[in-house]
Design an enzyme around this catalytic site. Structure first.
Site, PDB file in Angstrom:
ATOM      1  N   ASP A  66     -56.122  69.310 -40.426  1.00  6.59           N
ATOM      2  CA  ASP A  66     -55.890  70.684 -40.863  1.00  6.59           C
ATOM      3  C   ASP A  66     -56.769  70.949 -42.077  1.00  6.59           C
ATOM      4  OD1 ASP A  66     -54.600  69.564 -43.084  1.00  6.59           O
ATOM      5  OD2 ASP A  66     -52.600  70.015 -42.365  1.00  6.59           O
ATOM      6  N   ASP A 128     -39.406  70.995 -44.131  1.00  6.07           N
ATOM      7  CA  ASP A 128     -38.925  72.035 -43.231  1.00  6.07           C
ATOM      8  C   ASP A 128     -39.160  71.664 -41.768  1.00  6.07           C
ATOM      9  OD1 ASP A 128     -41.663  72.172 -43.223  1.00  6.07           O
ATOM     10  OD2 ASP A 128     -41.786  74.339 -43.538  1.00  6.07           O
ATOM     11  N   HIS A 130     -42.197  70.691 -40.507  1.00  3.31           N
ATOM     12  CA  HIS A 130     -43.566  70.929 -40.045  1.00  3.31           C
ATOM     13  C   HIS A 130     -44.347  69.619 -40.001  1.00  3.31           C
ATOM     14  CE1 HIS A 130     -44.956  70.989 -44.348  1.00  3.31           C
ATOM     15  NE2 HIS A 130     -46.101  70.586 -43.809  1.00  3.31           N
TER      16      HIS A 130
END
Length: 232
Positions: A66, A128, A130
């Site tokens: 990413d 969370d 992810h």
């Protein structure tokens, strides 16, 4: 899925290092995708001691999964962090570093296929749920490498450094599930409940990392605190 539970952060870092070096020691081109952040710091510290200036690892090529661009900065947050943590201290050749950027993301999956695919990917887990840049509010399990707008609600959002509405890129679930060996590393009690949710709960886009349960060769490396909520 193989789950390895180590006593503490140091022990899990040592185990992760050994698994990565096992891939890197093969007598062929090896393609790795590795994570930035705090969790792999111990892994990189150990790897630098072995890899730095060693011709034995000239076969290893690195890919970030990413990238978050920074205005007026030549490179994004992820690759900059990887350089600081590992590439620069290990003296990795620039020819062996293959950055994913907002400019080339559309070619990422094709480029990886032409290079022989990723042999291994080391990733972390967000509080969370992810993984990589696959966030609960924006992820589709049908995504390859894709572009996402920053909302400002992300756990890693840095005010003053990032701008709401800017775009970042990430390898999506479909791309990640193509990796030959997926290595998930998590430490600390704060993520224990999420570890249980994504590894032992239903596969749902509400918690994107739950899709990793479907990977045919997933190794999860935890310290005792991160594993404390798992069903035995």
């Amino acid at each position: 899925m193989k789950i390895i539970i180590e006593k503490d952060f140091e022990a899990m870092s040592e185990t992760t290092k050994n698994i990565l070096l096992g891939h890197m020691s093969q007598d062929k081109r090896v393609n790795l995708s590795i994570t930035a952040g705090n969790t792999p710091v111990g892994v990189y510290k150990r790897m630098v001691e072995i890899v730095k200036d060693s011709p034995d690892y000239a076969n290893v090529h690195y890919y970030n999964f990413d990238e978050i661009p920074v205005p007026d900065q030549a490179e994004g947050i992820t690759i900059s962090d990887l350089r600081k943590l590992y590439f620069t201290p290990a003296n990795i050749s620039e020819e062996n570093i293959h950055p994913l950027t907002v400019e080339n993301y559309a070619e990422q999956d094709k480029r990886l296929a032409l290079d022989g695919g990723l042999d291994a990917m080391m990733i972390g887990l967000g509080a969370d749920g992810h993984f990589c840049g696959n966030m609960p509010t924006t992820t589709s399990f049908e995504n390859l490498t894709y572009k996402v707008k920053v909302t400002g609600d992300e756990p890693w959002f840095v005010p003053g450094e990032m701008i709401k509405g800017m775009e970042f890129v990430t390898m999506g679930p479909v791309s990640v599930l193509k990796v030959k060996h997926l290595i998930l590393i998590v430490n600390g009690a704060k993520k224990a409940e999420m570890v249980k949710t994504v590894l032992q709960g239903p596969v749902t886009e509400e918690f994107p990392a739950s899709v990793l349960q479907l990977h045919p060769n997933l190794t999860v490396i935890l310290d005792e605190e991160a594993a404390s909520r798992l069903d035995k």
